[in-house]
Design an enzyme around this catalytic site. Sequence first.
Site, PDB file in Angstrom:
ATOM      1  CD  GLU A 111     -20.096  -3.670   7.185  1.00  0.00           C
ATOM      2  OE1 GLU A 111     -19.238  -2.592   6.921  1.00  0.00           O
ATOM      3  OE2 GLU A 111     -20.177  -4.701   6.780  1.00  0.00           O
ATOM      4  NE  ARG A 131     -21.347  -4.176   3.901  1.00  0.00           N
ATOM      5  CZ  ARG A 131     -20.886  -4.639   2.738  1.00  0.00           C
ATOM      6  NH1 ARG A 131     -20.776  -3.641   1.685  1.00  0.00           N
ATOM      7  NH2 ARG A 131     -20.171  -5.769   2.607  1.00  0.00           N
ATOM      8  CE  LYS A 163      -3.968   0.354   1.952  1.00  0.00           C
ATOM      9  NZ  LYS A 163      -5.257   0.438   2.770  1.00  0.00           N
TER      10      LYS A 163
END
Length: 609
Positions: free
Chosen positions: A357, A385, A271
């Site tokens: 979630e 969600r 990253k």
Amino acid sequence: MIDFEHLNIKQMSIKELENLASSLRKIIIDTVSKNGGHLSSNLGVVELSIGMHYVFDVDKDPFIFDVSHQSYPHKLLNKKYDIFHTLRQFNGLSGYTKPDEGDYFVAGHSSTSVSLAVGACKAIRLKNEDRLPVVLIGDGALSAGMAYEALNELGDREYPCVIILNDNEMSISKPIGAISKYLSQAMATQFYQKFKKRIENILEYFPQGASYMAKRFEESLRLITPGLLFEELGLEYIGPIDGHNINEIINALNQAKAMQKPCVVHAQTIKGKGYMLAEGKNAKWHGVGAFDVNSGESLKQGVNKKSATEIFANTLLNLAQKYENIVGVTAAMPSGTGLDKLIEKYPERFWDVAIAEQHAVTSMAAMAKEGFKPFIAIYSTFMQRAYDQVIHDCAIMNLNVVIAMDRAGIVGEDGETHQGVFDISFLSAIPNVTIAAPRDEAMMEEIMEYAYFHQGVFAFRYPRGNFILDNEFQAKKIQLAKAQILIENQSDKVFLGFGQGVARAKLVLDELGQEYANLIDLVFVKPLDEACLKEFAMKSKIWFIFSDSAKIGGVGSLIMNFLQKEGLNHIKVVSFEYEDYFITHGKTDMVQKHLGLDVKSLCSKIKTY
């Protein structure tokens, strides 16, 4: 500098592609440093994006990006160079994929990509077309169950599809030692894939004993490589490969393309690659505001006021010290929700469960049944969600859980997929759910103290960034379904505010004069303070609703339902909530003005009544 206008990536040499990668990184860094956006995730997939465009045909093959906060290199390669400087700005290029910008599908939430690919595969087969879905998904997105539901079907049906797994040093399955690394790299070669296929064919004719030994030999190789999970699901596996080596990427993608099967290409990346300050696992560089490229320092200006998220985190920390049965959870947003402070101090009581979630809500429901008091900290947009889990696992049993919804209202540059405007609409329909919102810091503290003692499901929402009001009104002790009258006069008009809407109503009154209308902070929208509303219905004619929420099913709808139930039909209700369309991206103040919800526009509208 690369001539993007006449770019023909398929005709470029490896050296030219490497120069292209450097140019893409420079453009991304320069643009994000001015506009803000997702930095480290995009810098990490530059070479993978080049490989996708080199090997596949973006004009016919579905390019599907999971979450799509790693789609900037793709946008540049897909003829968006001329407008890339408008990234995330109002009326500019979206920071996520959007079909009206030439992308295959909209994305902003995690773990949808493989499901989309399966659907695309089915359509391609039914239409008998020569197209191949290509997915770019990060290892973090594989923490959500939806991805495995799709992988399970894909492996069973064996639709041709290429899934590029971007493993950015947070690996789901790290290779073990030098031998494993050697074998994994060998698996990426055409020789290994042909050898493997030949072994499979030969095994069909072997005597049972020899066949058993040969199978055990192949399985022993797979057991020490990261591909076991995918191969057990019925997918081919190539990797791990170096996700920054363009030649290696192109070879692996060509091999995956030729298989005509579902294949995972496992690429290891860094990253923030190419910008030293952002390289690695520092979450700070995932999503950033404007910053100085040389120092990495934020260019954010103005008063360094505490954000609502920071207030939430500090208050919860104090409550957790006072009440030992408080526990908490977040779904891959520990720093975003402020729960990182609590996870650090109380690692046995607060958890990050990754992008899950649904699991976050249901697991806390069980803890509530066991006598704990869970605080579930999730962005408003991501609570969508876990809607079924709130109903099925929390509300039906009326469990004592607290749902803290960060980023409620307009969130600005992230746009349609992230605006937190629907939570009142979808939660207010559920029995046993109470909904509140603080107007400022002092009220946040009072509401959270109340939340600890509340019986049943308690949800409260608060904005991204700062509260507009600075404790201008005295914070009273919170009582269930009790509104607070902030300004009372002889006017026949009432401003009903909820959350940040209270501040907007106050700013409008500052312009019109405080004698223009009464100002009430509803505090709760479910249940409403019916006694207070009845009292003001007797001495007023028009009510104006101020709330950062969708109009359909929002605060105004709840107020009108109450008036109809009570037969108070003489009250005219005017709601300044959001109309029935998805709200675009851009700086929040510009979006508010575009919607006609800035103070000047509101004053003009109110004067017409």
